[in-house]
Write a protein that holds these residues in place. Structure first.
Motif, PDB file in Angstrom:
ATOM      1  N   TYR A   1       2.481  28.523  30.968  1.00 36.79           N
ATOM      2  CA  TYR A   1       1.062  27.878  31.303  1.00 36.79           C
ATOM      3  C   TYR A   1       0.231  29.148  31.620  1.00 36.79           C
ATOM      4  CZ  TYR A   1      -2.253  25.632  34.178  1.00 36.79           C
ATOM      5  OH  TYR A   1      -3.449  25.248  34.937  1.00 36.79           O
TER       6      TYR A   1
ATOM      7  N   SER B   1      -2.995  29.595  32.459  1.00 36.85           N
ATOM      8  CA  SER B   1      -4.689  29.389  33.013  1.00 36.85           C
ATOM      9  C   SER B   1      -4.528  30.570  34.196  1.00 36.85           C
ATOM     10  CB  SER B   1      -4.756  28.063  33.724  1.00 36.85           C
ATOM     11  OG  SER B   1      -4.944  27.088  32.734  1.00 36.85           O
ATOM     12  N   HIS B   2      -3.246  31.066  34.689  1.00 34.54           N
ATOM     13  CA  HIS B   2      -3.483  31.957  35.876  1.00 34.54           C
ATOM     14  C   HIS B   2      -3.223  33.401  35.599  1.00 34.54           C
ATOM     15  CE1 HIS B   2      -4.155  28.982  39.329  1.00 34.54           C
ATOM     16  NE2 HIS B   2      -3.976  28.024  38.380  1.00 34.54           N
TER      17      HIS B   2
ATOM     18  N   ALA C   1      -4.176   9.503  38.037  1.00 33.63           N
ATOM     19  CA  ALA C   1      -2.706   9.893  37.427  1.00 33.63           C
ATOM     20  C   ALA C   1      -2.918   9.460  35.798  1.00 33.63           C
ATOM     21  CB  ALA C   1      -1.798   8.865  37.878  1.00 33.63           C
ATOM     22  N   SER C   2      -3.888   8.555  35.660  1.00 34.37           N
ATOM     23  CA  SER C   2      -4.080   8.460  34.144  1.00 34.37           C
ATOM     24  C   SER C   2      -4.626   9.560  33.541  1.00 34.37           C
ATOM     25  CB  SER C   2      -4.643   7.097  33.946  1.00 34.37           C
ATOM     26  OG  SER C   2      -4.093   6.106  34.978  1.00 34.37           O
ATOM     27  N   PHE C   3      -6.052   9.893  34.267  1.00 32.52           N
ATOM     28  CA  PHE C   3      -6.861  10.319  33.381  1.00 32.52           C
ATOM     29  C   PHE C   3      -7.704  11.817  34.092  1.00 32.52           C
ATOM     30  CE2 PHE C   3      -7.760   6.025  32.347  1.00 32.52           C
ATOM     31  CZ  PHE C   3      -7.206   6.063  30.919  1.00 32.52           C
TER      32      PHE C   3
ATOM     33  N   ARG D   1       0.793  17.180  33.120  1.00 31.48           N
ATOM     34  CA  ARG D   1       2.045  17.861  33.279  1.00 31.48           C
ATOM     35  C   ARG D   1       2.270  18.183  34.760  1.00 31.48           C
ATOM     36  NH1 ARG D   1      -1.316  22.478  30.326  1.00 31.48           N
ATOM     37  NH2 ARG D   1      -2.541  21.672  32.106  1.00 31.48           N
TER      38      ARG D   1
ATOM     39  N   THR E   1       0.134   5.375  31.662  1.00 28.62           N
ATOM     40  CA  THR E   1      -0.097   6.767  32.460  1.00 28.62           C
ATOM     41  C   THR E   1       0.584   7.673  31.718  1.00 28.62           C
ATOM     42  OG1 THR E   1       1.627   6.348  33.943  1.00 28.62           O
ATOM     43  CG2 THR E   1      -0.506   5.754  34.468  1.00 28.62           C
TER      44      THR E   1
ATOM     45  N   TRP F   1      -0.877  10.894  28.304  1.00 22.65           N
ATOM     46  CA  TRP F   1      -1.919  11.969  28.232  1.00 22.65           C
ATOM     47  C   TRP F   1      -1.256  13.302  28.650  1.00 22.65           C
ATOM     48  CZ3 TRP F   1      -6.608  13.760  30.757  1.00 22.65           C
ATOM     49  CH2 TRP F   1      -7.673  14.089  29.809  1.00 22.65           C
TER      50      TRP F   1
ATOM     51  N   THR G   1      -2.698  18.391  40.607  1.00 21.95           N
ATOM     52  CA  THR G   1      -1.418  19.061  40.444  1.00 21.95           C
ATOM     53  C   THR G   1      -1.020  18.592  39.098  1.00 21.95           C
ATOM     54  OG1 THR G   1      -0.637  17.116  41.760  1.00 21.95           O
ATOM     55  CG2 THR G   1      -0.799  19.185  42.809  1.00 21.95           C
ATOM     56  N   THR G   2      -1.451  17.648  38.634  1.00 21.36           N
ATOM     57  CA  THR G   2      -1.099  17.051  37.134  1.00 21.36           C
ATOM     58  C   THR G   2      -1.836  17.356  35.984  1.00 21.36           C
ATOM     59  OG1 THR G   2      -1.833  14.863  37.476  1.00 21.36           O
ATOM     60  CG2 THR G   2       0.816  15.147  38.057  1.00 21.36           C
ATOM     61  N   PHE G   3      -3.102  17.671  36.323  1.00 15.28           N
ATOM     62  CA  PHE G   3      -3.979  17.858  35.134  1.00 15.28           C
ATOM     63  C   PHE G   3      -4.759  19.117  35.219  1.00 15.28           C
ATOM     64  CE2 PHE G   3      -3.726  13.051  35.000  1.00 15.28           C
ATOM     65  CZ  PHE G   3      -3.506  13.234  33.737  1.00 15.28           C
ATOM     66  N   HIS G   4      -5.234  19.697  36.412  1.00 15.96           N
ATOM     67  CA  HIS G   4      -6.077  20.768  36.478  1.00 15.96           C
ATOM     68  C   HIS G   4      -5.500  21.960  37.356  1.00 15.96           C
ATOM     69  CE1 HIS G   4      -8.569  17.596  34.916  1.00 15.96           C
ATOM     70  NE2 HIS G   4      -8.587  16.771  35.995  1.00 15.96           N
ATOM     71  N   GLN G   5      -4.303  21.915  37.024  1.00 13.88           N
ATOM     72  CA  GLN G   5      -3.482  23.217  37.685  1.00 13.88           C
ATOM     73  C   GLN G   5      -4.625  24.491  37.692  1.00 13.88           C
ATOM     74  OE1 GLN G   5      -2.068  21.659  35.334  1.00 13.88           O
ATOM     75  NE2 GLN G   5      -0.115  20.875  36.142  1.00 13.88           N
ATOM     76  N   GLU G   6      -5.473  24.595  36.831  1.00 16.04           N
ATOM     77  CA  GLU G   6      -6.142  26.113  36.727  1.00 16.04           C
ATOM     78  C   GLU G   6      -7.221  25.841  37.981  1.00 16.04           C
ATOM     79  OE1 GLU G   6      -5.937  24.040  34.234  1.00 16.04           O
ATOM     80  OE2 GLU G   6      -7.930  22.885  33.978  1.00 16.04           O
ATOM     81  N   MET G   7      -7.357  24.774  38.605  1.00 11.23           N
ATOM     82  CA  MET G   7      -8.419  24.964  39.391  1.00 11.23           C
ATOM     83  C   MET G   7      -7.924  25.193  40.712  1.00 11.23           C
ATOM     84  SD  MET G   7     -10.775  21.459  38.744  1.00 11.23           S
ATOM     85  CE  MET G   7     -11.804  22.193  40.301  1.00 11.23           C
TER      86      MET G   7
ATOM     87  N   LEU H   1       3.854  19.830  38.037  1.00 14.83           N
ATOM     88  CA  LEU H   1       3.924  21.397  38.757  1.00 14.83           C
ATOM     89  C   LEU H   1       5.256  21.929  38.164  1.00 14.83           C
ATOM     90  CD1 LEU H   1       1.759  21.759  41.725  1.00 14.83           C
ATOM     91  CD2 LEU H   1       1.574  23.036  39.750  1.00 14.83           C
TER      92      LEU H   1
END
Lengths: 400, 503
Positions: free
Chosen positions: A95, A97-98, B431-433, A24, A18, A21, B319-325, A26
């Protein structure tokens, strides 16, 4: 059996690998809310306003009050370098994005903003829907550092104030990065950006005490619209012209028109609805544009003795408002044509849309055609309501 | 089954010998009662009475003995016969004051009879005897539903007694087409398993299939309908239940009316219904008792299904990959909560999910007397202290709690099990992808669900393959007077449910 083995192996790898990749957590992010870019002595100064989530969400009585933002800045010869170099002063990776606002220094805007915009448009992490604003009479860093008493995060203040002002006051336009770039690229239109300038002393505004006073010594104010030619800032529309600009580009949601009714007093009309259509065409090799405006308004404030119950008064008011709107539009067009020679209204675009063949003929030397473009302006204003009273009570007051 | 047994031994002439043999064979079990009664007939005669205590109706036994002893005087039963099979018709016709009586000649039948609660009467000097039907055992009676409760609707639940259960269904469907077939399954337990269906509504091939699958079961014991379920389900390796189970007679009756087959197992208050489809597990009996607009709540259950399945994994992915959402303010408040939390979000979510599952498991298993301890530990220690200690973030607790609540929304408990299992897999994928993992997982899940079948019916019917006229009872329930037909995916012979019936 073999398939089952492969499946199990995949499953095991999925769970075990895991960490490989770009995930990140928060709490490893430095959320950038606003970015400022200045150019000083040929070098870029990049400033980033990072929110401190703990400070923003801190509850009352939580002991020490943390500050809600930290604004870092870094000098570098390129913007990307600057952003990466900033990690030498920030505790976490930035970061982007925001981002809510990008503040461009006036100097950069004058020299051309293309490098800045390319980076922000290219990066996959940055969403191009933040507002771009110009710092007027101050550096972007200063603008970002101005503290507002109501909003803990200055970038949010810039963002929200822009949105409310645009919908309530016509001289403000909110331009997002993608719109700005689209206007840069399209033929027959030039971009604009709204300017923000500090009211009062800059130094006072950046100190923490600014937020604790009841009456602020220094505030940020959206003011005027900056006119671009390509990616270079040519100059500014004043407030009247800015409103004129908004009318032409159909950005007016609601604004206020003041009509003098006697020597000192005014009737104030609230424009509640407006629809502008721009029709351009090329006739006998000559481009011409017709701007027609149909607005609706309410009487908002009356300080003289006009008899509002008489339809004639209303007709006259309508004509006055029409005249006034027309005046603002004319002065904006005049300034853009004669002084800046920049088609910020998108007249070329409207010719292209209505008369594509005609546009082909004038496209090549549009820059030289635009200053002499004939613009016909039609205005139609309807006044619908006079508020909850008819005539003003002022004329009936006892004489002193 | 009888063929496999060796030739059964016949009775001796001597009653004593017979009784001795029975006692020996049954290991002198203390609940076996063997009594010798001397009848004052014209010739004196000795009769042996055998039964198992606890399985018989004591009143019946005493009235039986009474009639034997009082009325034998008048009867002429020749005693000391020369040990041959002679007609005891007199005794059967005059003396045995009981409903069901049959003759018995060998020990195997004798054992079967005694052990199921019947009483065997042997006569000295005769090589045949009688079985009197005296079955009666302790019964919980019909009690209130405990698992599938409803606000409006019948409160009756099935009990452990097969006869009671079949009666509960038959009382709801008074129709001669309601047929019942009973088989005995389990070499040791000889459990009675009954199939119920409405002839003329059900698809014959389904009945045949159920019969065949039941016939193929080879097992020494059936203790619960779950054993049957596991033996006859179409797919072994799926977390999803492909056989519906219920404790409600009205649900079973409704299933029968739609053309399903009910399988009732003696000793189990849970009845199986086949074929089962996915949407069935989201249908509550109450949906049909409340007015149709109430059926909108079923959408809530489907939404809950997705929340229960995906809640924690979406939280982890965002919360770990797509914080921009996330909306900026929400991001900041979640980020603020996560300040100082030592674990990654995925570990945190797994930790809380495991804890919750443990709490739930403990809550089910533990003695009732310590019940409140679990809720205190769960609420105070985990909800409050863990957050204050900074071990988990409040947002995770919220997400896990919502997930927990939504997993209780389904009217059928068996659907919450696959969700509980799959949730962990999806968290790992997330959590992986990130979202990519979740999407791959969901696609795999869809494919899997669409390959499932239950007794020849596609599991996702009528959603996939889609059947428009069957949509009346999937996401919504339309008014009953508009449901003219039974679900087509069951392919009944008689699919018209009602003619025009609205006033």
């Amino acid at each position: 059996m073999k398939r089952k083995g492969v499946f199990l192996l995949t499953l095991a790898l999925l769970v075990l690998l895991t960490g490989c990749w770009n995930r990140r957590e928060l709490n490893d992010l430095a959320i950038v809310m606003g970015t400022g870019i200045d150019k000083i002595d040929g070098e870029y100064v990049i400033s980033a306003q990072i929110v401190n989530p703990g400070g923003v969400a801190s509850k009352e009585g939580g002991g020490m009050i943390q500050s809600s933002v930290a604004t870092y800045s870094m000098r570098a010869s390129s913007i990307f370098e600057g952003i990466r170099k900033m990690t030498t002063v920030t505790p976490r990776r930035l970061y982007f994005s925001h981002i809510q606002v990008l503040v461009l220094g006036e100097q950069i805007a004058k020299e051309g903003a293309k490098e800045v915009l390319d980076l922000l448009f290219r990066d996959h992490e940055v969403r191009p829907d933040f507002y771009v604003i110009l710092a007027k009479d101050a550096t972007a860093l200063q603008i970002l550092s101005m503290i507002d008493p109501l909003e803990k995060i200055p970038a949010t203040k810039l963002y929200k104030s822009l949105e409310t002002a645009e919908s309530a006051w016509g001289s403000i336009v909110s331009i997002q990065l993608d719109e700005f770039i689209a206007d840069l690229l399209r033929d027959g239109i030039e971009p604009v950006l709204v300017g923000v300038n500090p009211k009062g002393k800059v130094q006072m505004g950046t100190s923490g005490s600014n937020s604790q006073k009841e009456s602020q010594s220094s505030l940020l104010r959206y003011h005027e619209i900056g006119v671009f030619k390509g990616d270079k800032l040519r100059g500014w529309f004043n407030e009247e012209e800015s409103i004129g600009f908004s009318y032409i580009t159909d950005r007016v949601d609601s604004t206020v028109e003041e009509i003098p009714c006697d020597k000192n007093n005014k009737i104030v009309i609230e424009i509640i609805r407006n629809k502008t259509t721009v029709n351009g065409k090329v006739e006998k090799g000559k481009p011409q544009v017709e701007v027609s405006i149909s607005a609706e308004g309410n009487v908002g404030e009356v300080a003289c003795s006009n008899d509002l119950s008489d339809p004639k008064t209303i007709y006259k008011l309508e004509a006055d408002v029409e005249k006034q709107i027309k005046g603002k539009i004319v002065s904006a067009i005049h300034k853009a044509q004669k002084q800046y020679r920049s088609d910020v209204f998108g007249f070329g675009q409207s010719i292209y849309k209505n008369d594509p063949k005609g546009w082909e003929k004038v496209k090549e030397d549009w820059d030289s055609q635009f200053p002499n473009l004939k613009v016909k302006i039609k205005t139609d204003v309807k006044i619908r309501r006079t508020g909850k009273v008819g005539n003003s009570f002022i004329p009936f007051m006892k004489k002193e | 089954m009888m063929d496999t047994k060796k030739q059964s031994a016949l009775f001796h002439c001597s009653l004593d010998e017979n009784l001795e043999k029975v006692k020996k064979e049954l290991g002198n079990s203390t609940d076996l009662v063997t009594r010798q009664v001397r009848l004052k007939a014209v010739d004196q005669i000795v009769v042996g009475i055998l039964y198992t205590e606890g399985l018989v109706d004591k009143n019946m036994i005493s009235s039986l003995m009474e009639s034997l002893m009082l009325h034998a005087k008048k009867a002429h039963i020749p005693a000391e016969a020369e040990c041959e099979e002679r007609s005891l018709i007199l005794m059967k016709d005059f003396l045995l004051t009981i409903g069901g009586v049959e003759e018995v000649y060998d020990f195997d039948h004798l054992y079967d009879a005694i052990l199921t609660g019947d009483t065997v009467i042997l006569v000295d000097g005769y090589s045949n005897g009688f079985i009197a039907n005296t079955k009666q055992w302790e019964d919980r009676g019909v009690q209130e539903t405990s698992v599938q409760t409803v606000v409006r609707g019948s409160r009756e639940a099935f009990s452990e007694n097969l006869r009671t259960n079949t009666a509960l269904v038959r009382r709801r469907i008074n129709n001669r087409n309601l047929w019942l077939e009973t088989v005995q399954i389990g070499d040791m337990t000889q459990t009675k398993v009954a199939m119920m269906y409405i002839k003329g509504v059900v698809q014959d091939s389904v009945v045949a299939e159920v019969k065949e699958r039941l016939g193929k079961i080879e097992i020494d014991g059936i203790l619960e309908s779950g054993n049957i379920e596991e033996m006859i389900q179409d797919h072994t390796f799926t977390p999803f239940p492909t056989i519906y189970n219920t404790e409600r007679p009205d649900s079973v009756a409704a299933g029968l009316l739609e053309g399903r087959v009910a399988i009732l197992v003696d000793g189990t208050p849970i009845v199986l219904l086949v074929p089962a489809v996915f949407v069935q597990f989201f249908q509550s009996p109450e949906d049909y008792y409340m007015r149709a607009d109430f059926g909108i709540l079923r959408i809530l259950r489907f939404i809950s299904f997705f929340i229960a399945l995906l809640g924690p994994s979406i939280y982890v992915a965002i919360t770990t990959f797509h914080q921009e959402m996330l909306q900026t303010n929400l991001l900041m408040s979640i980020a603020a909560q996560r300040e100082g939390v030592p674990f990654p979000a995925a570990v945190e979510a797994l930790l809380m999910e495991f804890t919750f599952e443990m709490l739930r498991e403990a809550g089910v298993r533990m003695p009732r007397a310590v019940g409140s301890a679990i809720s205190i530990v769960g609420a105070l220690v985990l909800g409050e202290a863990a957050v204050q200690a900074g071990l988990v973030s409040p947002a995770t607790v919220i997400v896990v709690s919502i997930t927990a609540i939504t997993s209780f929304v389904f009217p059928s408990f068996s659907m919450s099990i696959p969700i509980r299992l799959l949730r962990f897999g999806l968290i790992a994928l997330a959590a992986s992808f990130g979202f990519i993992g979740i999407f791959v997982g969901m696609i795999a899940l869809c494919i899997h669900l669409c390959t499932l079948r239950s007794f020849g019916v596609p599991y996702m019917a009528p959603l996939a393959p889609v059947n428009l006229s069957d949509q009346k009872d999937t996401l919504l329930r339309i008014p009953i007077w508009m449901m003219h037909t039974r679900p087509h995916f069951l392919r009944q012979k008689n699919s018209v449910r009602e003619r025009k019936s609205k006033i």
